[in-house]
Design an enzyme around this catalytic site. Sequence first.
Site, mmCIF file in Angstrom:
data_model
loop_
_atom_site.group_PDB
_atom_site.id
_atom_site.type_symbol
_atom_site.label_atom_id
_atom_site.label_comp_id
_atom_site.label_asym_id
_atom_site.label_seq_id
_atom_site.Cartn_x
_atom_site.Cartn_y
_atom_site.Cartn_z
ATOM 1 N N GLN A 120 -11.427 42.969 -34.025
ATOM 2 C CA GLN A 120 -12.393 43.962 -34.504
ATOM 3 C C GLN A 120 -12.392 44.020 -36.031
ATOM 4 O OE1 GLN A 120 -11.981 47.365 -32.035
ATOM 5 N NE2 GLN A 120 -13.237 48.662 -33.309
ATOM 6 N N SER A 123 -5.358 40.865 -31.567
ATOM 7 C CA SER A 123 -5.766 42.070 -30.837
ATOM 8 C C SER A 123 -6.888 41.743 -29.842
ATOM 9 C CB SER A 123 -6.167 43.166 -31.837
ATOM 10 O OG SER A 123 -6.432 44.371 -31.177
ATOM 11 N N LEU A 124 -8.092 42.239 -30.086
ATOM 12 C CA LEU A 124 -9.245 41.921 -29.246
ATOM 13 C C LEU A 124 -9.416 40.406 -29.088
ATOM 14 C CD1 LEU A 124 -12.235 42.279 -28.119
ATOM 15 C CD2 LEU A 124 -12.916 42.281 -30.524
ATOM 16 N N ARG A 126 -12.443 47.836 -22.227
ATOM 17 C CA ARG A 126 -11.404 48.114 -23.226
ATOM 18 C C ARG A 126 -11.977 48.974 -24.351
ATOM 19 N NH1 ARG A 126 -9.436 45.480 -28.133
ATOM 20 N NH2 ARG A 126 -7.156 45.286 -28.162
ATOM 21 N N HIS A 171 -3.017 50.214 -30.910
ATOM 22 C CA HIS A 171 -1.679 49.611 -30.832
ATOM 23 C C HIS A 171 -0.576 50.624 -31.153
ATOM 24 C CE1 HIS A 171 -3.594 45.809 -30.151
ATOM 25 N NE2 HIS A 171 -4.363 46.016 -31.203
ATOM 26 N N GLN A 203 -0.564 45.321 -24.425
ATOM 27 C CA GLN A 203 -1.091 45.101 -25.773
ATOM 28 C C GLN A 203 -1.680 46.338 -26.452
ATOM 29 O OE1 GLN A 203 -4.724 44.046 -27.031
ATOM 30 N NE2 GLN A 203 -4.336 41.922 -27.547
#
Length: 291
Positions: A9, A88-89, A113, A195, A244
């Site tokens: 992102q 991440s994503l 998500r 996170h 995650q």
Amino acid sequence: MKAYVFPGQGAQFTGMGKELYENSAEAKELFEKANEILGFRITDIMFEGTADELKQTKVTQPAVFLHSVVLAKTLGADFKPDMVAGHSLGEFSALVAAGALSFEDGLKLVSQRAMAMQKACEAAPSTMAAVLGLDDKTVEEVCEATEGVVVAANYNCPGQLVISGETEAIDRACEAMKEAGAKRALKLPVGGAFHSPMMEPAREELAAAIEATTFAKPVCPVYQNVPATAVTEPETIKENLIKQLTAPVKWTQSVQNMIADGATEFTEVGPGNVLQGLVKKINKEVATSAA
């Protein structure tokens, strides 16, 4: 050995994916399929939308995912990864590109998500902040000593960490980071504490969706954010993907491990060039490029 990395992102920009759509029949078909799955024309926002429209929760994560995955698919026979990783994503993009997850399932999970994270963000005031010029251990110690929920969330490269937690705790931690010698400690324009333990409601919601999805063995090892090591077992991939949302993104450690395991060139697949920059800061010897 070739490593392919997929951004997260924040990499989105107006016009992303438009060239792919116009120049490749395969890309066009995948983008149209995505419009159908999502129930709105995300391509219109990606190609022509404003920065604010691109920042909408339902748009940002699927948009970055789509740009990355469609780009990887159009590389055809040129896409021969020895290993993959995503920030991440970006981990979802990496898993689809490596064949562990279907395009449709990957997109649905990314959309779920995004919505689950949005709900968690609205539940309590929380944010993230970038800390520059401190080593990992100092950042972790300051977080532990700070009252309230605040944790190290993104290990981006040596001397660049992102912390995440309750808004007031982040404010306190930023002051303490500066006192500890940080060059900068500044809040990021994000909607919540990704996170971190603040994402627990989102993790629970996403866990159910991930459990119900079929994963296959990827064509190459995936260096996942949670362990920062090579993973190939579908069940382990699932477990790490569920963890995650509340665990830190160990990007520095992932890249170091990929290099230790033989990676000599890193290709960034998707919008922007943030990951190429981070890889160079982690190890300036390796070659980096954009797909």
